[in-house]
Design an enzyme around this catalytic site. Structure first.
Site, PDB file in Angstrom:
ATOM      1  N   ALA A 173     -13.877  -0.581 -24.286  1.00 34.33           N
ATOM      2  CA  ALA A 173     -13.063  -1.530 -23.516  1.00 34.33           C
ATOM      3  C   ALA A 173     -13.193  -2.914 -24.119  1.00 34.33           C
ATOM      4  O   ALA A 173     -14.169  -3.198 -24.836  1.00 34.33           O
ATOM      5  CB  ALA A 173     -13.539  -1.569 -22.059  1.00 34.33           C
TER       6      ALA A 173
ATOM      7  N   TYR B 276      -8.852  -9.931 -17.556  1.00 35.54           N
ATOM      8  CA  TYR B 276      -9.629  -8.702 -17.785  1.00 35.54           C
ATOM      9  C   TYR B 276      -9.367  -7.705 -16.645  1.00 35.54           C
ATOM     10  O   TYR B 276      -9.034  -6.538 -16.897  1.00 35.54           O
ATOM     11  CB  TYR B 276     -11.121  -9.065 -17.873  1.00 35.54           C
ATOM     12  CG  TYR B 276     -12.059  -7.873 -17.781  1.00 35.54           C
ATOM     13  CD1 TYR B 276     -12.227  -7.000 -18.845  1.00 35.54           C
ATOM     14  CD2 TYR B 276     -12.801  -7.639 -16.612  1.00 35.54           C
ATOM     15  CE1 TYR B 276     -13.090  -5.910 -18.750  1.00 35.54           C
ATOM     16  CE2 TYR B 276     -13.664  -6.557 -16.509  1.00 35.54           C
ATOM     17  CZ  TYR B 276     -13.812  -5.703 -17.584  1.00 35.54           C
ATOM     18  OH  TYR B 276     -14.664  -4.627 -17.475  1.00 35.54           O
TER      19      TYR B 276
HETATM   20  N1  LIG Z   1     -20.405  -4.658 -18.726  1.00 35.64           N
HETATM   21  C1  LIG Z   1     -20.103  -4.793 -17.439  1.00 35.64           C
HETATM   22  O1  LIG Z   1     -20.712  -5.592 -16.708  1.00 35.64           O
HETATM   23  C2  LIG Z   1     -19.021  -3.942 -16.822  1.00 35.64           C
HETATM   24  C3  LIG Z   1     -18.695  -4.150 -15.476  1.00 35.64           C
HETATM   25  C4  LIG Z   1     -17.699  -3.356 -14.908  1.00 35.64           C
HETATM   26  C5  LIG Z   1     -17.062  -2.380 -15.659  1.00 35.64           C
HETATM   27  N2  LIG Z   1     -17.393  -2.220 -16.968  1.00 35.64           N
HETATM   28  C6  LIG Z   1     -16.683  -1.200 -17.745  1.00 35.64           C
HETATM   29  O2  LIG Z   1     -17.618  -0.220 -18.157  1.00 35.64           O
HETATM   30  C7  LIG Z   1     -17.235   0.309 -19.434  1.00 35.64           C
HETATM   31  C8  LIG Z   1     -18.400   0.257 -20.388  1.00 35.64           C
HETATM   32  O3  LIG Z   1     -18.797  -1.093 -20.514  1.00 35.64           O
HETATM   33  P1  LIG Z   1     -20.026  -1.552 -21.413  1.00 35.64           P
HETATM   34  O4  LIG Z   1     -20.848  -2.479 -20.600  1.00 35.64           O
HETATM   35  O5  LIG Z   1     -20.638  -0.374 -22.093  1.00 35.64           O
HETATM   36  O6  LIG Z   1     -19.203  -2.429 -22.457  1.00 35.64           O
HETATM   37  P2  LIG Z   1     -19.608  -2.900 -23.927  1.00 35.64           P
HETATM   38  O7  LIG Z   1     -21.085  -2.830 -24.110  1.00 35.64           O
HETATM   39  O8  LIG Z   1     -18.902  -4.176 -24.152  1.00 35.64           O
HETATM   40  O9  LIG Z   1     -18.972  -1.756 -24.808  1.00 35.64           O
HETATM   41  C9  LIG Z   1     -17.594  -1.653 -24.990  1.00 35.64           C
HETATM   42  C10 LIG Z   1     -17.379  -0.964 -26.299  1.00 35.64           C
HETATM   43  O10 LIG Z   1     -15.962  -0.927 -26.551  1.00 35.64           O
HETATM   44  C11 LIG Z   1     -15.804  -1.089 -27.937  1.00 35.64           C
HETATM   45  N3  LIG Z   1     -14.501  -1.613 -28.313  1.00 35.64           N
HETATM   46  C12 LIG Z   1     -13.982  -2.834 -28.087  1.00 35.64           C
HETATM   47  N4  LIG Z   1     -12.797  -2.974 -28.723  1.00 35.64           N
HETATM   48  C13 LIG Z   1     -12.572  -1.798 -29.351  1.00 35.64           C
HETATM   49  C14 LIG Z   1     -11.562  -1.318 -30.203  1.00 35.64           C
HETATM   50  N5  LIG Z   1     -10.519  -2.093 -30.565  1.00 35.64           N
HETATM   51  N6  LIG Z   1     -11.648  -0.048 -30.664  1.00 35.64           N
HETATM   52  C15 LIG Z   1     -12.693   0.738 -30.359  1.00 35.64           C
HETATM   53  N7  LIG Z   1     -13.717   0.335 -29.591  1.00 35.64           N
HETATM   54  C16 LIG Z   1     -13.654  -0.925 -29.105  1.00 35.64           C
HETATM   55  C17 LIG Z   1     -16.862  -2.093 -28.359  1.00 35.64           C
HETATM   56  O11 LIG Z   1     -17.085  -1.942 -29.740  1.00 35.64           O
HETATM   57  P3  LIG Z   1     -18.001  -2.982 -30.574  1.00 35.64           P
HETATM   58  O12 LIG Z   1     -19.431  -2.558 -30.232  1.00 35.64           O
HETATM   59  O13 LIG Z   1     -17.622  -2.716 -31.975  1.00 35.64           O
HETATM   60  O14 LIG Z   1     -17.647  -4.343 -30.079  1.00 35.64           O
HETATM   61  C18 LIG Z   1     -18.036  -1.679 -27.492  1.00 35.64           C
HETATM   62  O15 LIG Z   1     -18.893  -0.797 -28.173  1.00 35.64           O
HETATM   63  C19 LIG Z   1     -15.999  -0.471 -19.864  1.00 35.64           C
HETATM   64  O16 LIG Z   1     -14.859   0.242 -19.514  1.00 35.64           O
HETATM   65  C20 LIG Z   1     -16.065  -1.736 -19.014  1.00 35.64           C
HETATM   66  O17 LIG Z   1     -14.764  -2.270 -18.777  1.00 35.64           O
HETATM   67  C21 LIG Z   1     -18.366  -2.965 -17.565  1.00 35.64           C
END
Ligand SMILES: NC(=O)c1ccc[n+]([C@@H]2O[C@H](COP(=O)([O-])OP(=O)(O)OC[C@H]3O[C@@H](n4cnc5c(N)ncnc54)[C@H](OP(=O)(O)O)[C@@H]3O)[C@@H](O)[C@H]2O)c1
Length: 298
Positions: free
Chosen positions: A62, A127
């Site tokens: 994401a 977002y």
């Molecule tokens: N983090 C939070 O607090 C939070 C809260 C609510 C919901 N969520 C949701 O939970 C899910 C997991 O979040 P997370 O915390 O694991 O997020 P994260 O650590 O930011 O990981 C997101 C991943 O998506 C990858 N990504 C971004 N752009 C991309 C692209 N163009 N092509 C392929 N991959 C791409 C990133 O790659 P890179 O490593 O190369 O950047 C990263 O590894 C997401 O759907 C997020 O919206 C997160």
């Protein structure tokens, strides 16, 4: 069963990978990072799936930079909405199930009681809007076989997150000001990863033609960012003084919803889950973090 996990270098992707390794079920999973499957290009996505056959996609990738998204609407929309649409179409046309992760930021935060899955969505930043568009596109394309899990305030042993930031800041500073009027529920990525693996193994999900559903998941309990930071400092034993401030004293590019705790009743009942209290999971994660930092120092 062959399962594709996108966003493999993110917090959730790495947490799933780690669990899959521990459970010795790696042969059923393929993990892809941005280098292996870049979701910002339509043709990349089409080409990737042309030659490969999966039974399930877990979409952890994401655009998660909430403030940056305000000036980068197009890119955020591409990853959180348009790429999700393509993935859902591919899943629908090839009989692939989908587990997709969404966010509490689809709500405006004004309910001041835990949100249910059926509550009206009304995102207040880009977002949240792009993530909601992603949800809606899945539900319109896949009447069956998709699960959307909305989660909140995700932290883990990996990458940059609130816990890692507070640990660093409390070591470097004697005073910190943290926002105390935004309330939500922290989610330890390892706990969410466990839930995803449990869903994958459950008969309820594996039943053919199961209607697509949204579920809410975070750890149990709610707190403010200030409470969260105090607990991090408390567990780490940092001597830093943490003081509460108001949202208006910490301006950010994107507006944040005020109160987004979510009811987990639906997911707990459906998949028979016992959800861990946020402070207990935080302790577990921080113990892992301190072990990791000792290993890295050796
Ligand atoms: N983090 C939070 O607090 C939070 C809260 C609510 C919901 N969520 C949701 O939970 C899910 C997991 O979040 P997370 O915390 O694991 O997020 P994260 O650590 O930011 O990981 C997101 C991943 O998506 C990858 N990504 C971004 N752009 C991309 C692209 N163009 N092509 C392929 N991959 C791409 C990133 O790659 P890179 O490593 O190369 O950047 C990263 O590894 C997401 O759907 C997020 O919206 C997160």
């Amino acid at each position: 069963m062959l399962i594709l996990v996108t966003g493999a270098s993110g917090q959730l992707g790495q947490s799933i990978k780690n669990l899959v390794k521990q459970q010795k079920i790696s042969e059923s999973f393929i993990f892809v990072n941005r280098g292996q499957l870049d979701l910002s290009s339509n043709s990349n996505i089409q080409n990737y799936f042309k030659t490969k056959k999966f039974d399930l996609i877990v979409n952890c990738a994401a655009y998660t930079a909430v403030d940056k998204a305000e000036d980068d609407h197009e890119e955020a929309d591409m990853i959180n909405h348009i790429a999700v649409k393509q993935i859902a179409e591919i899943a629908q046309n090839n009989n692939i199930k989908l587990i997709h992760i969404s966010t509490d930021f689809v709500f405006d935060g004004l309910k001041h009681k835990p949100y249910f899955e059926s509550d009206i969505t009304s995102p207040i930043n880009i977002y949240g809007k792009t993530k909601l568009d992603g949800e809606n596109t899945i539900l319109s394309i896949m009447k069956f076989n998709a699960i959307i899990i909305r989660t909140s305030w995700v932290y883990s042993e990996y990458g940059n997150n609130f816990v890692a930031t507070i640990l660093k800041l409390t070591q470097k500073n004697s005073n910190l000001n943290i926002v105390s009027d935004q309330i939500g529920s922290p989610t330890y990525a390892r706990d969410l990863a466990q839930v995803i693996l449990k869903i994958i193994k459950s008969d309820k999900f594996n039943t053919l033609e199961k209607e697509s559903e949204i579920y809410h998941y975070s750890n149990e309990g709610e707190c403010s960012w200030y409470d969260f930071a105090k607990e991090v400092a408390n567990i780490s034993g940092a001597k830093c003084t943490i003081s509460p401030i108001k949202t208006e004293d910490y301006p950010t590019a994107a507006k944040r919803p005020q109160h987004t705790s979510m009811s987990k009743e639906k997911i707990s009942k459906t998949f028979d889950l016992k959800i861990i209290f946020w402070k207990d999971s935080l302790k577990y994660c921080m113990k892992n973090l301190s072990t990791l930092s000792l290993i890295n120092k050796e």
